[in-house]
Design a protein around this motif. Sequence first.
Motif, PDB file in Angstrom:
ATOM      1  N   VAL A  80      28.634  28.764 -55.085  1.00 52.17           N
ATOM      2  CA  VAL A  80      29.576  28.681 -56.197  1.00 52.17           C
ATOM      3  C   VAL A  80      30.949  28.386 -55.617  1.00 52.17           C
ATOM      4  O   VAL A  80      31.466  29.147 -54.793  1.00 52.17           O
ATOM      5  N   ASN A 134      34.108  26.789 -62.595  1.00 52.76           N
ATOM      6  CA  ASN A 134      33.354  26.940 -61.350  1.00 52.76           C
ATOM      7  C   ASN A 134      32.408  25.755 -61.175  1.00 52.76           C
ATOM      8  O   ASN A 134      31.858  25.226 -62.144  1.00 52.76           O
ATOM      9  N   LYS A 142      34.466  28.394 -56.653  1.00 49.63           N
ATOM     10  CA  LYS A 142      35.310  28.858 -57.746  1.00 49.63           C
ATOM     11  C   LYS A 142      36.562  27.997 -57.870  1.00 49.63           C
ATOM     12  O   LYS A 142      36.951  27.309 -56.931  1.00 49.63           O
ATOM     13  N   ASN A 150      28.924  24.841 -59.432  1.00 47.20           N
ATOM     14  CA  ASN A 150      27.747  25.460 -58.842  1.00 47.20           C
ATOM     15  C   ASN A 150      26.986  24.464 -57.979  1.00 47.20           C
ATOM     16  O   ASN A 150      26.832  23.288 -58.340  1.00 47.20           O
ATOM     17  N   ASP A 193      22.600  28.586 -54.188  1.00 47.94           N
ATOM     18  CA  ASP A 193      23.363  29.743 -54.644  1.00 47.94           C
ATOM     19  C   ASP A 193      24.869  29.586 -54.442  1.00 47.94           C
ATOM     20  O   ASP A 193      25.639  30.519 -54.673  1.00 47.94           O
TER      21      ASP A 193
END
Length: 880
Positions: free
Chosen positions: A124, A80, A126, A82, A122
């Motif tokens: 992410v 992932n 993936k 971020n 916040d």
Amino acid sequence: MNNKSLISASFLFLGTLTSIHAQTKPAVTAKPKAKVTESVSVGPWTANDLKISWEVLENNVNNETNFKSRLVIKNTGKKNVNGNEFNLYFNFARKIKSDLVEGKASIKQINGDFFQLTPNADLVIKAGESITVDFISADWAINYSDAPAGLYIIKLDPATKKELGSEIVKNFSVKPFVNEKQYKRFSGDKSPLFTPKLNFDQNKQVVKTKLEAGRIIPTPLKVDVHTGALTLTAAYKINALPTLSNEKQLLKSFLETSVGVAKAGEATTSINLSVSPEVTGSEAYKLTINAKGIDIVGSNLAGVFYGIQSLKALFPAKAFGKAQAAVSLPYIDVEDAPRYDFRGLHLDVARNFQTKKSILKLLDAMAFYKLNKFHFHLTDDEGWRLEIPTLPELTSVGGSRSHSSNSNEIVPSFGSGPNKTYSGSGFYTKAEFIEILRYANERHIEVIPEIDVPGHSRAAIKAMDARYERLMKEGKTAEATKYLLRDLSDESKYSSVQMWTDNVVCICQESAFNFVDAVVNDIALMYKEANAPLTTLHIGGDEVPHGVWEGSAACKQLMAKDTTIKSVDVAAAVFLKRLSKSLEKYHVKVAGWEEIAFKKVKSENGETKHVPTAEFVNGNYQVYVWNNVWGWGSEDVGYKLANLGYKLILANATHLYFDLAYNKDPEEPGYYWAGFCDTRQPYQFIPDALYYSAYEDRMGNPINQAEMFNGKDLLQNPSNIYGIQGQLWSENIKSQELLEYMAFPRVIALAERAWASSSITNEWKAIGDQNLRKQKMEAAYVNFANILGQQEMPRLSYMNGGYDYRVSQPGVSVEGAIAKINIEFPGLTIRYTLDGTEPTEKSKEVVDGKITLAGAKTLKLKAFDVKGRASRLVTVPIVK
């Protein structure tokens, strides 16, 4: 002076017109790519895990001069990604409207064309997923040169936000421009997308013709070709007085590589070089070839040199690449002299650097085509490219760009990336510059250096800031401030055309004059050591934005001290006058862009206008005129200044800006703010009847010359046109290959118009009917295109190991089961395939301009030069 990125506001020095010179856009092109700096891997995922694409969604959003584009960031890795772990940096030539960004990220401008994309904390991404960021920017975007460039990420410590390292984004792509919303600027944009069919239609009149013997480009005043030919072998002898030793040596070097080293005692051909007062006119010469040998007589050394170039022009192309056992030269008499004393080419190496090797190669081509002024744009906001021993910070700081937390470092521009190993970094050492000067001088080319002030000076300003900080730490206050280029207390707010907020020298400080004097003194010493003439110093003087100096305490103090200076505009004029006066000791003429010859005048309704002024006519000034964009109202600026008495260099953007794209093909590198500039443009340029050169505006709308130019000033004294100059601004020129692609063959057309007699353009001027004149101009161009394709392009392929000139694409018109094929420059070889594969040098050649398409699904074509260099691919789907 390079463009403005399609903005219509006025950003002026001494009250100029709209300065559109430097439309700063990074290039994404089909040409050879510049080297990519290796990334430094930091953390569990790398930039190699990111696949980023950009596309234009729509131009003219809400019928406004802006466009919407999209960045898609996909995580192709297994970890992932971020949002709090990185920022994405890139260069982008358009002003991004930060309040109109959609998606899980924000975008802010750092300075100039340098932007930072910050993902939401916040966020992410993936593995296998992507995010989309849409944003609106000013102006338009219609080709790959408009795309973001130089993308890289800076890894962050999520807790402290400390920068951990940079990584280049290698997997970046630009999606094609396939619909009108993407390649049409607005409803008034009538410039058609360049297609194979449009190309075919434009080339319809270009029929291959047999070249006459003795064709020389640029065209001489008088040529008489006689029956018979001289066979030249290595059995030759060059005769010349010692005063012509330089010219003799250059000819000797050429002959040794083209027909072999002269054999002592076996000379059967005499080549005689001499100077005679019987040959009149500056740089004039006579060339004679007959059974007795070869005679070149010049009015001066330069005349002899140009006679040698004409002799070389009679050699076959292959002789420029490999010595021939013998060459056949026609019996010929040539009498020749240039139309203009000033025949110039400008090159910007500040935005993107070119090596000494590249410069010397360019000078060789200039010399062969008889161009004699090299305008060397050495400094700008994005780089300082010449070592100045007195001020080493100019190159130690200003000579490179990188990502740094040091505010005095030069930030990445035009896709130069985070490290100092790209075309954005580099400079000429003192020794290298002296070598360039000597090389040019031997070839009768004068190098005119440009040190851009007071605008376009950010690299110098930041370098002198670094010097100031160093010396202040050493307690040397007086020395620290001696060359400081900004008022430390200045609260002025401004943004330049290229979006810089800190790029203008404070003209109200004595240190500004100290700086210029120190720089010019070191440059003058280099010229002296090179034994080269320094007759002209170009100071730029362009694109200084509104708002500068208004918050400067130093300027307020100056105006309080000298009550004749009532505004910063007057202070600017005082600066120019004093600068010119201070340079008198170097015996140089001060040159600048047209802005230096304008002033601000307020009308009765309070509106500020910018009008030509005769204030500097009798001063030591030379003015370069560039802003003639059709329909902007400034088309007659050059003639206004000439009629006031200025000696002008015409550098007109519409015809002589070779950083403009050749045509409206999204893959064609370059700008388009002044229109598109193919090889026809410089060839059909009429310096003393400029309006007759205009047939379309920059949006492709037909021009009615009688209507558009009604009431415009006409040129009263053609002798005030001192010469013409082509411009190569380098925002998109990131390699030597791209430099040569953008330069050639347009530079040859420039040389033709600068040297050749005005008889051709006089013929065009004499035709009153606009359509008939255009037909005559096109007919003349067809002849020129044949000479380029059959003679000059093959020569360029061999000369100096070969120049990477632009190989034009074939035009195609499909009519039933037959495809008709043509090309702008007959002499290039067109090859094709019908099975979907890409053509190579071994593919079938187009014969008689036709291809039978029976059973074919896709037609693919390329044009090839004599050494196998190819054009971009042309693909034509076959519709059943």
